[in-house]
Design an enzyme around this catalytic site. Structure first.
Site, PDB file in Angstrom:
ATOM      1  N   GLY A   1       4.716  56.064  44.141  1.00  0.00           N
ATOM      2  CA  GLY A   1       5.190  56.683  42.987  1.00  0.00           C
ATOM      3  C   GLY A   1       4.739  57.881  42.540  1.00  0.00           C
ATOM      4  O   GLY A   1       4.987  58.453  41.248  1.00  0.00           O
TER       5      GLY A   1
ATOM      6  N   ASP B   1      -3.911  53.599  48.569  1.00  0.00           N
ATOM      7  CA  ASP B   1      -4.253  53.356  47.310  1.00  0.00           C
ATOM      8  C   ASP B   1      -5.625  54.287  47.327  1.00  0.00           C
ATOM      9  O   ASP B   1      -6.579  54.070  48.110  1.00  0.00           O
ATOM     10  CB  ASP B   1      -4.764  51.702  47.113  1.00  0.00           C
ATOM     11  CG  ASP B   1      -5.102  51.320  45.908  1.00  0.00           C
ATOM     12  OD1 ASP B   1      -4.294  51.768  44.921  1.00  0.00           O
ATOM     13  OD2 ASP B   1      -5.727  50.451  45.598  1.00  0.00           O
TER      14      ASP B   1
ATOM     15  N   ALA C   1      -4.228  64.279  37.937  1.00  0.00           N
ATOM     16  CA  ALA C   1      -5.188  63.252  37.528  1.00  0.00           C
ATOM     17  C   ALA C   1      -6.611  63.539  37.369  1.00  0.00           C
ATOM     18  O   ALA C   1      -7.135  64.575  36.564  1.00  0.00           O
ATOM     19  CB  ALA C   1      -4.889  62.004  38.456  1.00  0.00           C
TER      20      ALA C   1
ATOM     21  N   ASP D   1      -8.392  65.606  39.625  1.00  0.00           N
ATOM     22  CA  ASP D   1      -8.877  66.676  40.072  1.00  0.00           C
ATOM     23  C   ASP D   1      -9.719  67.762  39.461  1.00  0.00           C
ATOM     24  O   ASP D   1     -10.809  68.168  39.762  1.00  0.00           O
ATOM     25  CB  ASP D   1      -7.924  67.406  40.711  1.00  0.00           C
ATOM     26  CG  ASP D   1      -7.310  66.747  42.119  1.00  0.00           C
ATOM     27  OD1 ASP D   1      -8.253  65.874  42.771  1.00  0.00           O
ATOM     28  OD2 ASP D   1      -6.343  66.762  42.679  1.00  0.00           O
TER      29      ASP D   1
END
Ligand code: ITT
Length: 192
Positions: free
Chosen positions: A16, A72, A149, A151
């Site tokens: 997603g 993941d 996110a 980073d």
């Protein structure tokens, strides 16, 4: 020698997260594999990154009837006992980067790593998983507008810049995702 899995030059990446798709395309296209993308979701079981990737890949490959990869990933911070780890998604949505910085405000040891596990499966085979890790540290503030996110928090070993300050091509040269996808691609090509 007989083929262990049916080789196809196109694989479907189930995620997603559009940022992951862009990074993965950059990495795999260079290795001769083209990616389709499908955002169809899959059950994320309790467990470590490998468990989630293995189960997810098998679930979707059986459902779609074609070879797929899932991925993941998570940020593992040593002085926080490797938190947020497998809770990285939830923590990003709730505490966010500012919350992580607050948790770490009095902590001198900043060691952290990003981990990525790629899960590959075909409709008729058992899943395979590939781990990639990149070592680094958590900065004292968010830096950079690239990436996504976590980073802007993460400064890879040997660098003064965060992942958020590197463009996609540079991050792709040595990121956790680069390492897991490259391991996968080398294994996959060996199946021919
Ligand atoms: P999926 O649909 O593929 O599961 P996701 O964004 O939920 O996408 P993960 O569960 O793998 O991805 O990632 C856990 C969290 O870590 C999530 O908040 C991601 O945005 C973040 N994350 C993953 N890879 C990252 C990277 O390379 N840089 C920064 N943050 C990352």
């Amino acid at each position: 020698m007989s083929k262990k899995v049916q080789i196809s030059r196109t694989i479907t990446f189930i995620t997603g997260n559009q940022h992951k798709v862009k990074e993965a395309r950059g990495i795999l296209n260079n290795l001769g594999i083209s990616l389709e993308h499908a955002d169809i979701g899959y059950p994320e079981i309790q467990g470590n990154l490998e468990d989630v990737a293995r189960y997810g890949a098998q679930h979707v490959a059986r459902r779609l009837g074609k070879p797929v990869i899932v991925e993941d990933a998570g940020l593992f911070i040593k002085p926080l006992k490797w938190f947020p780890g497998t809770y990285s998604s939830y923590v990003q949505e709730t505490l966010g980067n500012k919350g992580i910085l607050k948790l770490m405000s009095d902590i001198e040891d900043r060691y952290a790593e990003f981990r990525s596990v790629v899960g590959f499966c075909t409709p008729k085979t058992e899943p395979e998983v590939f781990l990639g890790t990149v070592r680094g540290r958590i900065g004292y503030r968010e830096k950079g507008k690239h990436g996504f996110a976590y980073d802007p928090l993460f400064i890879p070993e040997g660098y003064d810049k965060s992942f958020g300050e590197l463009d996609r091509e540079e991050k792709n040269r040595f990121s956790h995702r680069r390492k897991s996808l490259e391991k996968f691609a080398l294994w996959y090509k060996d199946q021919e």
